[in-house]
Design an enzyme around this catalytic site. Structure first.
Site, PDB file in Angstrom:
ATOM      1  N   LYS A 138      36.554  39.162 -52.723  1.00  0.00           N
ATOM      2  CA  LYS A 138      35.388  39.627 -53.477  1.00  0.00           C
ATOM      3  C   LYS A 138      34.174  39.860 -52.565  1.00  0.00           C
ATOM      4  O   LYS A 138      34.130  39.366 -51.430  1.00  0.00           O
ATOM      5  CB  LYS A 138      35.060  38.608 -54.574  1.00  0.00           C
ATOM      6  CG  LYS A 138      36.161  38.490 -55.647  1.00  0.00           C
ATOM      7  CD  LYS A 138      35.745  37.533 -56.769  1.00  0.00           C
ATOM      8  CE  LYS A 138      36.834  37.433 -57.839  1.00  0.00           C
ATOM      9  NZ  LYS A 138      36.410  36.580 -58.983  1.00  0.00           N
ATOM     10  N   TYR A 189      37.730  44.737 -65.263  1.00  0.00           N
ATOM     11  CA  TYR A 189      37.578  43.494 -66.027  1.00  0.00           C
ATOM     12  C   TYR A 189      37.430  43.750 -67.534  1.00  0.00           C
ATOM     13  O   TYR A 189      36.854  42.900 -68.246  1.00  0.00           O
ATOM     14  CB  TYR A 189      36.382  42.696 -65.507  1.00  0.00           C
ATOM     15  CG  TYR A 189      36.690  41.842 -64.291  1.00  0.00           C
ATOM     16  CD1 TYR A 189      37.650  40.823 -64.346  1.00  0.00           C
ATOM     17  CD2 TYR A 189      36.014  42.024 -63.083  1.00  0.00           C
ATOM     18  CE1 TYR A 189      37.930  40.029 -63.245  1.00  0.00           C
ATOM     19  CE2 TYR A 189      36.281  41.223 -61.974  1.00  0.00           C
ATOM     20  CZ  TYR A 189      37.246  40.224 -62.067  1.00  0.00           C
ATOM     21  OH  TYR A 189      37.515  39.431 -60.974  1.00  0.00           O
ATOM     22  N   ASN A 246      33.385  33.416 -56.502  1.00  0.00           N
ATOM     23  CA  ASN A 246      34.470  32.496 -56.150  1.00  0.00           C
ATOM     24  C   ASN A 246      35.484  33.102 -55.192  1.00  0.00           C
ATOM     25  O   ASN A 246      36.652  32.768 -55.199  1.00  0.00           O
ATOM     26  CB  ASN A 246      35.130  31.933 -57.423  1.00  0.00           C
ATOM     27  CG  ASN A 246      35.722  33.019 -58.298  1.00  0.00           C
ATOM     28  OD1 ASN A 246      35.674  34.198 -57.940  1.00  0.00           O
ATOM     29  ND2 ASN A 246      36.305  32.645 -59.416  1.00  0.00           N
ATOM     30  N   HIS A 253      40.190  37.039 -56.039  1.00  0.00           N
ATOM     31  CA  HIS A 253      40.813  37.323 -57.337  1.00  0.00           C
ATOM     32  C   HIS A 253      42.323  37.353 -57.149  1.00  0.00           C
ATOM     33  O   HIS A 253      42.812  37.795 -56.112  1.00  0.00           O
ATOM     34  CB  HIS A 253      40.366  38.704 -57.855  1.00  0.00           C
ATOM     35  CG  HIS A 253      41.199  39.180 -59.012  1.00  0.00           C
ATOM     36  ND1 HIS A 253      40.942  38.795 -60.307  1.00  0.00           N
ATOM     37  CD2 HIS A 253      42.313  39.960 -59.062  1.00  0.00           C
ATOM     38  CE1 HIS A 253      41.857  39.338 -61.101  1.00  0.00           C
ATOM     39  NE2 HIS A 253      42.700  40.044 -60.369  1.00  0.00           N
ATOM     40  N   GLU A 293      46.612  45.986 -62.660  1.00  0.00           N
ATOM     41  CA  GLU A 293      45.611  45.833 -61.593  1.00  0.00           C
ATOM     42  C   GLU A 293      46.024  46.535 -60.309  1.00  0.00           C
ATOM     43  O   GLU A 293      45.192  47.124 -59.614  1.00  0.00           O
ATOM     44  CB  GLU A 293      45.361  44.345 -61.337  1.00  0.00           C
ATOM     45  CG  GLU A 293      44.663  43.663 -62.514  1.00  0.00           C
ATOM     46  CD  GLU A 293      44.436  42.177 -62.314  1.00  0.00           C
ATOM     47  OE1 GLU A 293      43.817  41.560 -63.201  1.00  0.00           O
ATOM     48  OE2 GLU A 293      44.875  41.633 -61.280  1.00  0.00           O
TER      49      GLU A 293
HETATM   50  P1  GDP Z   1      40.352  34.011 -62.664  1.00  0.00           P
HETATM   51  O1  GDP Z   1      41.629  34.583 -63.200  1.00  0.00           O
HETATM   52  O2  GDP Z   1      40.530  32.637 -62.064  1.00  0.00           O
HETATM   53  O3  GDP Z   1      39.631  34.941 -61.706  1.00  0.00           O
HETATM   54  O4  GDP Z   1      39.355  33.744 -63.900  1.00  0.00           O
HETATM   55  P2  GDP Z   1      38.996  34.617 -65.211  1.00  0.00           P
HETATM   56  O5  GDP Z   1      39.942  35.756 -65.397  1.00  0.00           O
HETATM   57  O6  GDP Z   1      38.806  33.656 -66.328  1.00  0.00           O
HETATM   58  O7  GDP Z   1      37.531  35.188 -64.879  1.00  0.00           O
HETATM   59  C1  GDP Z   1      37.380  36.322 -64.055  1.00  0.00           C
HETATM   60  C2  GDP Z   1      36.213  36.090 -63.127  1.00  0.00           C
HETATM   61  O8  GDP Z   1      35.012  35.998 -63.888  1.00  0.00           O
HETATM   62  C3  GDP Z   1      36.243  34.772 -62.338  1.00  0.00           C
HETATM   63  O9  GDP Z   1      37.022  34.815 -61.183  1.00  0.00           O
HETATM   64  C4  GDP Z   1      34.780  34.586 -62.017  1.00  0.00           C
HETATM   65  O10 GDP Z   1      34.369  35.414 -60.922  1.00  0.00           O
HETATM   66  C5  GDP Z   1      34.108  35.084 -63.276  1.00  0.00           C
HETATM   67  N1  GDP Z   1      33.846  34.002 -64.248  1.00  0.00           N
HETATM   68  C6  GDP Z   1      34.743  33.263 -64.953  1.00  0.00           C
HETATM   69  N2  GDP Z   1      34.146  32.373 -65.743  1.00  0.00           N
HETATM   70  C7  GDP Z   1      32.800  32.566 -65.568  1.00  0.00           C
HETATM   71  C8  GDP Z   1      31.632  31.967 -66.130  1.00  0.00           C
HETATM   72  O11 GDP Z   1      31.703  31.059 -66.963  1.00  0.00           O
HETATM   73  N3  GDP Z   1      30.419  32.458 -65.691  1.00  0.00           N
HETATM   74  C9  GDP Z   1      30.319  33.461 -64.777  1.00  0.00           C
HETATM   75  N4  GDP Z   1      29.105  33.885 -64.399  1.00  0.00           N
HETATM   76  N5  GDP Z   1      31.406  34.053 -64.231  1.00  0.00           N
HETATM   77  C10 GDP Z   1      32.627  33.607 -64.613  1.00  0.00           C
END
Ligand code: GDP
Length: 140
Positions: A11, A51, A114, A117, A128
């Site tokens: 990222k 997303y 974080n 991805h 994707e």
């Molecule tokens: P992943 O599969 O572990 O990447 O997690 P998700 O699919 O749930 O979320 C996609 C991305 O959205 C995450 O990798 C984070 O960058 C972001 N994200 C997830 N949860 C949160 C949140 O509660 N707040 C914010 N600001 N970003 C989030």
């Protein structure tokens, strides 16, 4: 044995902090085979499309701003059970909950920023991968 492909993204936070090499080193060290790789600068619209499953989430606008804030590295990884193996290497979404030694635990600075991805299932991986790569860009 389950031969799979998954999409990996380094990222914009990680690219900006000079962590491309560190992430790729960990992939190679863990025998996660890279079969496609390039750098992209997503537009806001491209990040929103990527997303789209999260469009109702409160963090959608912030997340898509972040993902379009600078260059990212997108890769296709291939191997047995690679979707789960790569997610294990990444660690939990929230780095505070991620296991010791995982990429997110060691390098993430925020639940959003974080570092990496990884696709979460075979169907999402197919979507994707096709979002960024055509078949000629994937080797082997
Ligand atoms: P992943 O599969 O572990 O990447 O997690 P998700 O699919 O749930 O979320 C996609 C991305 O959205 C995450 O990798 C984070 O960058 C972001 N994200 C997830 N949860 C949160 C949140 O509660 N707040 C914010 N600001 N970003 C989030």
């Amino acid at each position: 044995m389950r031969m799979e492909r998954t999409l990996s993204i380094i990222k914009p936070d990680a690219v900006g902090r000079g962590l491309i090499g560190e992430v790729i080193r960990r992939l190679e060290e863990n025998n996660l085979k890279i079969v496609a790789l390039k750098m992209v600068c997503m537009t806001k619209a491209q990040a929103q499309g990527f997303y789209a499953v999260h469009k109702e989430r409160p963090f959608f606008d912030s997340l898509t701003d972040f993902m379009s804030s600078g260059p990212a590295v997108v890769m296709v990884l291939e191997g047995e059970n690679v979707i789960a193996r790569y997610r294990e290497l990444m660690g939990a979404t929230n780095y505070r909950e991620a296991a010791e030694g995982t990429i997110r635990r060691e390098f993430a600075t925020d639940i959003e920023k974080n570092v990496v991805h990884g696709s979460d299932a075979a169907a999402t991986a197919a979507f994707e991968i096709a979002y960024f790569f055509n078949s000629f860009e994937i080797v082997g």
